[in-house]
Design a protein around this motif. Sequence first.
Motif, PDB file in Angstrom:
ATOM      1  N   GLY A   1     -11.873  -1.004  -1.626  1.00 40.06           N
ATOM      2  CA  GLY A   1     -12.308  -1.117  -0.432  1.00 40.06           C
ATOM      3  C   GLY A   1     -11.334  -1.460   0.596  1.00 40.06           C
ATOM      4  N   ALA A   2     -10.224  -2.215   0.226  1.00 44.68           N
ATOM      5  CA  ALA A   2      -9.213  -2.515   1.283  1.00 44.68           C
ATOM      6  C   ALA A   2      -8.552  -1.044   1.547  1.00 44.68           C
ATOM      7  N   LEU A   3      -7.933  -0.345   0.581  1.00 39.48           N
ATOM      8  CA  LEU A   3      -7.288   0.988   0.852  1.00 39.48           C
ATOM      9  C   LEU A   3      -8.442   1.792   1.480  1.00 39.48           C
ATOM     10  N   CYS A   4      -9.725   1.984   1.429  1.00 39.99           N
ATOM     11  CA  CYS A   4     -10.680   2.743   2.089  1.00 39.99           C
ATOM     12  C   CYS A   4     -10.499   2.367   3.517  1.00 39.99           C
ATOM     13  N   ALA A   5     -10.805   1.158   3.717  1.00 41.60           N
ATOM     14  CA  ALA A   5     -10.763   0.601   5.212  1.00 41.60           C
ATOM     15  C   ALA A   5      -9.351   0.889   6.046  1.00 41.60           C
ATOM     16  N   PHE A   6      -8.256   0.776   5.215  1.00 39.93           N
ATOM     17  CA  PHE A   6      -6.957   0.929   5.782  1.00 39.93           C
ATOM     18  C   PHE A   6      -6.966   2.545   6.324  1.00 39.93           C
TER      19      PHE A   6
ATOM     20  N   VAL B   1       1.355   8.036   7.659  1.00 39.38           N
ATOM     21  CA  VAL B   1       1.550   7.003   6.747  1.00 39.38           C
ATOM     22  C   VAL B   1       1.042   7.623   5.184  1.00 39.38           C
ATOM     23  N   ALA B   2       2.099   7.109   4.387  1.00 37.35           N
ATOM     24  CA  ALA B   2       2.011   7.239   2.863  1.00 37.35           C
ATOM     25  C   ALA B   2       1.765   5.987   2.282  1.00 37.35           C
ATOM     26  N   THR B   3       0.781   5.730   1.572  1.00 35.56           N
ATOM     27  CA  THR B   3       0.483   4.509   0.728  1.00 35.56           C
ATOM     28  C   THR B   3       0.738   4.714  -0.534  1.00 35.56           C
ATOM     29  N   LEU B   4       1.809   3.873  -1.157  1.00 30.00           N
ATOM     30  CA  LEU B   4       2.184   3.949  -2.691  1.00 30.00           C
ATOM     31  C   LEU B   4       1.334   2.641  -3.272  1.00 30.00           C
ATOM     32  N   VAL B   5       0.864   2.826  -4.375  1.00 29.57           N
ATOM     33  CA  VAL B   5       0.009   1.872  -5.065  1.00 29.57           C
ATOM     34  C   VAL B   5       0.541   1.851  -6.343  1.00 29.57           C
ATOM     35  N   PHE B   6       1.100   0.861  -6.941  1.00 23.20           N
ATOM     36  CA  PHE B   6       1.565   0.759  -8.316  1.00 23.20           C
ATOM     37  C   PHE B   6       1.697  -0.605  -8.795  1.00 23.20           C
ATOM     38  N   SER B   7       1.743  -0.745 -10.245  1.00 28.49           N
ATOM     39  CA  SER B   7       1.810  -2.007 -10.836  1.00 28.49           C
ATOM     40  C   SER B   7       3.128  -2.168 -11.312  1.00 28.49           C
TER      41      SER B   7
END
Length: 173
Positions: free
Chosen positions: A62-67, A80-86
Amino acid sequence: AIRDYRTPVEYGTAPLGADLRRIAALVGARFPGRVYYASLGGFDTHAGQAGARSPLSSALGGALCAFHRDLQRLGRGGDVATLVFSEFGRAVEENASLGTDHGAAAPVLVLGGAIRPGLYGRHPSLTALDRDGGLEMTTDFRRVYATLIEEWLGAPDARAILGGRFDPLAIFA
C-alpha cells in the motif's frame, strides 16, 4: 517542504507510508537529495509467521503504491528508482514455531517509471536448496547495487564502494 506538502494520495496509517509521503514531498520540492531511506520492520518472523506476514505485506504494498501514484501525480515518476530489500532471506521450510528461520537468498525489487519490468536472474528453485534449507541465490545483490550506483546515480565505477567489480543489470529503459 514536508510541512507544507499537500497531496490527495492516501498513504495509509503505517509508518512507512508517512516516511514515503515525506520523501515524495522532498522529491516534489526538487530537494537536492539523491538517496532517501525508509524502513519497515517486523519481517523477522521466527514464530507465528502466518498472522504477521499478511499485514506487513499489505502495509508495504500500500505504501509503495501510494508513493508511486504520488510521484506520477507530481510528474516525477520517471525520476525516482525505489529499491526494496531485506538484509536477510527466509528459509523455505516452516520451523516448529510456525515461522521461518533466516536464509541466504531474498527478493530485491527495483521499482519506478524508468525500470524495464521483468525478472533479472534465474527464478529460484524450491527443490535445489542450500545446505541450510534455504533458497540458493541466483543474482548477487551487489549487481543490483552496481546498477543503481553506475547507471542510475551516474558514478563512473562502483568498485570503490562494493569492493570489487559487479556487472550491472540492464534494468533501465
